[in-house]
Scaffold this motif. Sequence first.
Motif, PDB file in Angstrom:
ATOM      1  N   THR A  39       0.839  -1.194   0.000  1.00 35.75           N
ATOM      2  CA  THR A  39       0.000   0.000   0.000  1.00 35.75           C
ATOM      3  C   THR A  39       0.873   1.242   0.000  1.00 35.75           C
ATOM      4  OG1 THR A  39      -0.115  -0.057   2.427  1.00 35.75           O
ATOM      5  CG2 THR A  39      -1.905  -1.107   1.209  1.00 35.75           C
ATOM      6  N   PHE A  40       0.355   2.307  -0.562  1.00 34.30           N
ATOM      7  CA  PHE A  40       1.084   3.572  -0.635  1.00 34.30           C
ATOM      8  C   PHE A  40       1.101   4.251   0.729  1.00 34.30           C
ATOM      9  CE2 PHE A  40       0.912   8.236  -1.420  1.00 34.30           C
ATOM     10  CZ  PHE A  40       2.203   8.378  -1.896  1.00 34.30           C
ATOM     11  N   ALA A  41       2.266   4.720   1.143  1.00 34.29           N
ATOM     12  CA  ALA A  41       2.395   5.465   2.396  1.00 34.29           C
ATOM     13  C   ALA A  41       2.091   6.922   2.099  1.00 34.29           C
ATOM     14  CB  ALA A  41       3.795   5.306   2.973  1.00 34.29           C
ATOM     15  N   LYS A  42       0.896   7.360   2.443  1.00 28.67           N
ATOM     16  CA  LYS A  42       0.473   8.725   2.123  1.00 28.67           C
ATOM     17  C   LYS A  42       1.340   9.754   2.847  1.00 28.67           C
ATOM     18  CE  LYS A  42      -4.371   7.483   1.368  1.00 28.67           C
ATOM     19  NZ  LYS A  42      -5.776   7.732   1.799  1.00 28.67           N
ATOM     20  N   GLY A  43       1.495  10.907   2.221  1.00 25.39           N
ATOM     21  CA  GLY A  43       2.248  11.990   2.839  1.00 25.39           C
ATOM     22  C   GLY A  43       3.655  12.091   2.295  1.00 25.39           C
ATOM     23  N   ALA A  44       4.560  12.526   3.160  1.00 31.27           N
ATOM     24  CA  ALA A  44       5.939  12.756   2.731  1.00 31.27           C
ATOM     25  C   ALA A  44       6.883  12.662   3.929  1.00 31.27           C
ATOM     26  CB  ALA A  44       6.066  14.128   2.084  1.00 31.27           C
ATOM     27  N   VAL A  45       8.169  12.552   3.629  1.00 26.63           N
ATOM     28  CA  VAL A  45       9.197  12.572   4.673  1.00 26.63           C
ATOM     29  C   VAL A  45       9.221  13.954   5.317  1.00 26.63           C
ATOM     30  CG1 VAL A  45      11.693  12.503   5.097  1.00 26.63           C
ATOM     31  CG2 VAL A  45      10.632  10.814   3.572  1.00 26.63           C
ATOM     32  N   VAL A  46       9.327  13.972   6.634  1.00 29.78           N
ATOM     33  CA  VAL A  46       9.469  15.229   7.370  1.00 29.78           C
ATOM     34  C   VAL A  46      10.771  15.169   8.162  1.00 29.78           C
ATOM     35  CG1 VAL A  46       8.500  16.748   9.141  1.00 29.78           C
ATOM     36  CG2 VAL A  46       6.979  15.551   7.554  1.00 29.78           C
ATOM     37  N   GLN A  47      11.710  16.030   7.829  1.00 32.28           N
ATOM     38  CA  GLN A  47      12.993  16.074   8.527  1.00 32.28           C
ATOM     39  C   GLN A  47      12.933  16.962   9.769  1.00 32.28           C
ATOM     40  OE1 GLN A  47      15.910  14.511   8.000  1.00 32.28           O
ATOM     41  NE2 GLN A  47      15.329  13.410   6.159  1.00 32.28           N
ATOM     42  N   ASP A  48      12.231  18.095   9.651  1.00 35.90           N
ATOM     43  CA  ASP A  48      12.133  19.029  10.764  1.00 35.90           C
ATOM     44  C   ASP A  48      10.864  18.713  11.555  1.00 35.90           C
ATOM     45  OD1 ASP A  48      14.456  20.342   9.895  1.00 35.90           O
ATOM     46  OD2 ASP A  48      13.285  21.547   8.478  1.00 35.90           O
ATOM     47  N   LEU A  49      10.993  17.808  12.506  1.00 34.03           N
ATOM     48  CA  LEU A  49       9.842  17.282  13.228  1.00 34.03           C
ATOM     49  C   LEU A  49       9.383  18.234  14.333  1.00 34.03           C
ATOM     50  CD1 LEU A  49      11.339  13.715  13.474  1.00 34.03           C
ATOM     51  CD2 LEU A  49       9.312  14.295  12.143  1.00 34.03           C
ATOM     52  N   THR A  50       8.108  18.592  14.291  1.00 39.26           N
ATOM     53  CA  THR A  50       7.535  19.419  15.348  1.00 39.26           C
ATOM     54  C   THR A  50       7.218  18.549  16.554  1.00 39.26           C
ATOM     55  OG1 THR A  50       5.243  19.065  14.656  1.00 39.26           O
ATOM     56  CG2 THR A  50       6.463  20.874  13.579  1.00 39.26           C
ATOM     57  N   ASP A  51       6.835  19.170  17.651  1.00 39.70           N
ATOM     58  CA  ASP A  51       6.447  18.398  18.829  1.00 39.70           C
ATOM     59  C   ASP A  51       5.264  17.489  18.527  1.00 39.70           C
ATOM     60  OD1 ASP A  51       8.457  19.716  20.127  1.00 39.70           O
ATOM     61  OD2 ASP A  51       7.198  20.556  21.722  1.00 39.70           O
ATOM     62  N   GLU A  52       4.327  17.954  17.711  1.00 39.90           N
ATOM     63  CA  GLU A  52       3.180  17.112  17.366  1.00 39.90           C
ATOM     64  C   GLU A  52       3.612  15.913  16.534  1.00 39.90           C
ATOM     65  OE1 GLU A  52       0.047  17.105  18.429  1.00 39.90           O
ATOM     66  OE2 GLU A  52       0.711  18.697  19.791  1.00 39.90           O
ATOM     67  N   HIS A  53       4.529  16.134  15.589  1.00 42.39           N
ATOM     68  CA  HIS A  53       5.082  15.005  14.833  1.00 42.39           C
ATOM     69  C   HIS A  53       5.710  13.996  15.783  1.00 42.39           C
ATOM     70  CE1 HIS A  53       5.459  17.818  11.183  1.00 42.39           C
ATOM     71  NE2 HIS A  53       4.676  16.841  10.776  1.00 42.39           N
ATOM     72  N   LEU A  54       6.493  14.486  16.730  1.00 45.56           N
ATOM     73  CA  LEU A  54       7.223  13.613  17.652  1.00 45.56           C
ATOM     74  C   LEU A  54       6.286  12.846  18.574  1.00 45.56           C
ATOM     75  CD1 LEU A  54      10.119  16.075  18.434  1.00 45.56           C
ATOM     76  CD2 LEU A  54      10.369  13.854  17.311  1.00 45.56           C
ATOM     77  N   LYS A  55       5.198  13.486  18.984  1.00 44.15           N
ATOM     78  CA  LYS A  55       4.218  12.792  19.825  1.00 44.15           C
ATOM     79  C   LYS A  55       3.567  11.654  19.045  1.00 44.15           C
ATOM     80  CE  LYS A  55       3.146  16.861  22.650  1.00 44.15           C
ATOM     81  NZ  LYS A  55       2.131  17.922  22.928  1.00 44.15           N
ATOM     82  N   THR A  56       3.241  11.931  17.795  1.00 49.06           N
ATOM     83  CA  THR A  56       2.659  10.892  16.943  1.00 49.06           C
ATOM     84  C   THR A  56       3.652   9.767  16.711  1.00 49.06           C
ATOM     85  OG1 THR A  56       1.258  12.512  15.829  1.00 49.06           O
ATOM     86  CG2 THR A  56       1.624  10.431  14.689  1.00 49.06           C
ATOM     87  N   LEU A  57       4.892  10.132  16.395  1.00 47.09           N
ATOM     88  CA  LEU A  57       5.930   9.140  16.136  1.00 47.09           C
ATOM     89  C   LEU A  57       6.179   8.256  17.354  1.00 47.09           C
ATOM     90  CD1 LEU A  57       8.141   7.971  14.316  1.00 47.09           C
ATOM     91  CD2 LEU A  57       9.660   9.788  15.137  1.00 47.09           C
ATOM     92  N   GLY A  58       6.305   8.859  18.534  1.00 46.55           N
ATOM     93  CA  GLY A  58       6.540   8.079  19.743  1.00 46.55           C
ATOM     94  C   GLY A  58       5.419   7.108  20.015  1.00 46.55           C
ATOM     95  N   ARG A  59       4.208   7.582  19.901  1.00 43.35           N
ATOM     96  CA  ARG A  59       3.040   6.737  20.160  1.00 43.35           C
ATOM     97  C   ARG A  59       2.956   5.583  19.154  1.00 43.35           C
ATOM     98  NH1 ARG A  59      -0.156  10.525  19.704  1.00 43.35           N
ATOM     99  NH2 ARG A  59      -0.948  10.163  17.589  1.00 43.35           N
ATOM    100  N   GLU A  60       3.153   5.878  17.877  1.00 48.79           N
ATOM    101  CA  GLU A  60       3.007   4.857  16.844  1.00 48.79           C
ATOM    102  C   GLU A  60       4.171   3.870  16.842  1.00 48.79           C
ATOM    103  OE1 GLU A  60       0.325   4.347  15.393  1.00 48.79           O
ATOM    104  OE2 GLU A  60      -0.720   6.228  15.838  1.00 48.79           O
ATOM    105  N   MET A  61       5.380   4.340  17.143  1.00 50.22           N
ATOM    106  CA  MET A  61       6.496   3.399  17.242  1.00 50.22           C
ATOM    107  C   MET A  61       6.284   2.445  18.412  1.00 50.22           C
ATOM    108  SD  MET A  61      10.642   3.914  17.638  1.00 50.22           S
ATOM    109  CE  MET A  61      10.771   5.135  16.348  1.00 50.22           C
ATOM    110  N   ALA A  62       5.776   2.961  19.525  1.00 46.10           N
ATOM    111  CA  ALA A  62       5.510   2.111  20.689  1.00 46.10           C
ATOM    112  C   ALA A  62       4.451   1.070  20.364  1.00 46.10           C
ATOM    113  CB  ALA A  62       5.076   2.966  21.868  1.00 46.10           C
ATOM    114  N   LEU A  63       3.447   1.434  19.569  1.00 47.47           N
ATOM    115  CA  LEU A  63       2.414   0.474  19.176  1.00 47.47           C
ATOM    116  C   LEU A  63       3.009  -0.636  18.311  1.00 47.47           C
ATOM    117  CD1 LEU A  63      -0.485  -0.472  19.123  1.00 47.47           C
ATOM    118  CD2 LEU A  63      -0.949   1.150  17.268  1.00 47.47           C
ATOM    119  N   VAL A  64       3.903  -0.247  17.389  1.00 48.62           N
ATOM    120  CA  VAL A  64       4.610  -1.253  16.587  1.00 48.62           C
ATOM    121  C   VAL A  64       5.376  -2.199  17.507  1.00 48.62           C
ATOM    122  CG1 VAL A  64       6.548  -1.591  14.997  1.00 48.62           C
ATOM    123  CG2 VAL A  64       4.786   0.106  14.471  1.00 48.62           C
ATOM    124  N   HIS A  65       6.026  -1.650  18.526  1.00 50.90           N
ATOM    125  CA  HIS A  65       6.805  -2.470  19.458  1.00 50.90           C
ATOM    126  C   HIS A  65       5.921  -3.334  20.351  1.00 50.90           C
ATOM    127  CE1 HIS A  65      10.737   0.084  19.206  1.00 50.90           C
ATOM    128  NE2 HIS A  65      10.546  -0.702  18.167  1.00 50.90           N
TER     129      HIS A  65
END
Length: 264
Positions: A39-65
């Motif tokens: 499936t296509f990963a919608k969106g784009a790479v974000v290098q300059d991560l905001t706090d909201e990006h980081l909150k999403t990333l932390g939560r979703e990585m933990a779910l993967v784990h």
Amino acid sequence: MDIYQANGAKVSYPIKAMDGAQIQSFNAAEGIRYGVLFTFAKGAVVQDLTDEHLKTLGREMALVHQVSSTVVLKYPRKEFTIDTMLLQPLAVFKPAFEGLEEEYAYLTTAVVQVVIEIEKLDLSKFSYGYCHYDFLPKNFHFENERSLTFFDFDFAGKGYLINDISSFYVHYFMEVWSGKLTQQEADRAFAVFVESYRTVKPLSEEELKAIPYFGFAFWIFYLRFQYENFDDWSSIFFGPKYLKQRVGVIKQWMDWYISPSPNS
């Protein structure tokens, strides 16, 4: 990938054909080749991560784990160990350092030092499971600050899950190394990620303190990957100049996080 999807993890997953098969065969000039459509990963790479990006990333990585630490796959995957991350790579890419004996000697000494430090850790208390092992921003797309998709699980294997978090920390090391962020700014941003991760899955202080060692191992592992996958078309940069520069980056990692030199 189906297991991740079934448990709500935000990953790109394989699409089945009408007959239910995931792996498709193709007639190519070289003969029969096989592929999987994801499936296509919608969106784009974000290098300059905001706090909201980081909150999403932390939560979703933990779910993967959460998923990867509880399942057992039918087919075995490679394992990330001291041997496969540090000792084997050192032996495998040695021929590439012909004429760069000083740089290779430095890597050898550093590997020995890091192995000693890892062996001091009580790894029985570390979370273990299937690692993505390449959680750099290039491998997840943000559709918006609250929605992302992980992909590129080519390195996936069994190991301590701090490997994944360490591979993400490499991103912040590079941001500081390149002058885009100060260390203080990078540490603050990473703390936002960690706090969000912990809302879903525990992450101990002992595991966080091990990031310098497992992050170093990622550099060595990746150097082996580059060496083994080098060819004149896809990796024309790989050569003495690149290796000298890469060892310089690894030295900086060592100086900042593991074994500061007197002048650091």
